[in-house]
Write an enzyme that holds these catalytic residues in place. Structure first.
Site, PDB file in Angstrom:
ATOM      1  CE  LYS A  70      -3.889  -2.306   2.256  1.00 44.07           C
ATOM      2  NZ  LYS A  70      -4.850  -2.284   3.368  1.00 44.07           N
ATOM      3  CG  ASP A 106      -8.032  -0.262   3.114  1.00 43.75           C
ATOM      4  OD1 ASP A 106      -8.725  -1.213   2.705  1.00 43.75           O
ATOM      5  OD2 ASP A 106      -6.790  -0.263   3.070  1.00 43.75           O
ATOM      6  N   GLY A 129      -3.265  -1.014  18.032  1.00 43.10           N
ATOM      7  CA  GLY A 129      -2.414  -1.237  16.875  1.00 43.10           C
ATOM      8  C   GLY A 129      -2.094   0.068  16.170  1.00 43.10           C
TER       9      GLY A 129
END
Length: 277
Positions: A70, A106, A129
């Site tokens: 990405k 996304d 995360g």
């Protein structure tokens, strides 16, 4: 019915064998009458993307990109959407008229997944995360109206990229060590971008806090974290909803059509996940 173009598309990444994207995209093509469109999964690491792109012919309509491609994709396209540039990653390349356009679906996938579950923007969210998916989650939360987020990560000094994305979208982001995440509960929404099993330790604290949950894992489902939230009567949204809706947006971008069959794609994806289980 066919459009007579024989177009091709694929998902690239490494590892890629278990990607659900071919099932979703092929279901869309079938329902849209694009009988001569094809969609495959292609193993490709960072070092191979440039050569692969240079070898594509005019029959190619687009590419879906997963990890680890990405970020590197941003430097290999002719144009980049403002969203992909701000997030720092493109999960989509649209190929048209000999040019490559990088985009990010996304963020839309996360926004749509949360909206579908009836989850309105929390005033503050706890994000577990700090990778590329966390960055997209922060962008999505900002788009929904969230103003503050706590980013709980294993290595705080490595979270500058994701935190910076949130700040570019107007979020006030605090970075804390992952082990301190429970101290930042209750939160209206907890977003886990951790791999399967890595968030199990937070299952009971999150469930007891009354938070809603968005967990990017989609198989196996439910995760221990999602199951605990569900038992406590909370709302738990899984990663399949994100995967579905980002694919819907990709199909629209690659085909140039807005009649993308969400429910046909959902049914095909759920059937495949059930088969794999």
């Amino acid at each position: 019915m066919t459009d007579g173009t024989g177009r091709r598309a694929a998902v690239l990444g490494s590892p890629i064998a278990h990607s659900l994207s071919p099932v979703l995209h092929r279901a869309a093509y079938a329902a849209m009458g694009l009988d001569d469109w094809s969609y495959d999964a292609v193993e490709c690491g960072e070092g191979g993307l440039a050569v692969l792109l240079d070898g594509l012919g005019p029959e190619w309509a687009g590419l879906s990109l997963t990890m680890p491609l990405k970020r590197v994709a941003l430097g290999l396209v002719d144009t980049v959407s403002d969203l992909a540039a701000k997030v720092g990653g493109a999960n989509t390349i649209v190929l048209r008229d000999g040019r490559r356009h990088g985009d990010n679906t996304d963020v839309y996938g996360i926004e749509a997944a949360l909206a579908e579950a009836g989850l309105k923007a929390p005033a503050e969210a706890l994000v577990l995360g700090g990778g590329a998916t966390a960055a997209s989650a922060l962008a999505a939360l900002a788009g929904l109206g969230t103003r503050e987020a706590v980013l709980a990560v294993r290595t705080p000094e490595r979270a500058a990229g994701a935190a910076g994305v949130g700040e570019r979208f107007g979020l006030a982001v605090r970075v804390v060590p992952l082990g301190e995440a429970p101290a930042h509960l209750p939160a209206e929404l907890v977003v886990s971008t951790l791999p399967g099993g890595a968030a199990d330790v937070f299952a009971e604290p999150v469930a007891e806090s009354g938070a809603a949950l968005f967990d990017v894992v989609y198989a196996p489902w439910p995760t221990a974290l999602a199951a605990a939230v569900d038992r406590a009567g909370g709302t738990a949204v899984g990663g399949f909803a994100m995967l579905l809706h980002q694919a819907v947006r990709q199909v629209a971008l690659m085909t140039g059509r807005d009649d993308v069959p969400v429910e046909a794609m959902r049914a095909a994806g759920e059937a495949e996940l059930a088969r794999r289980a």
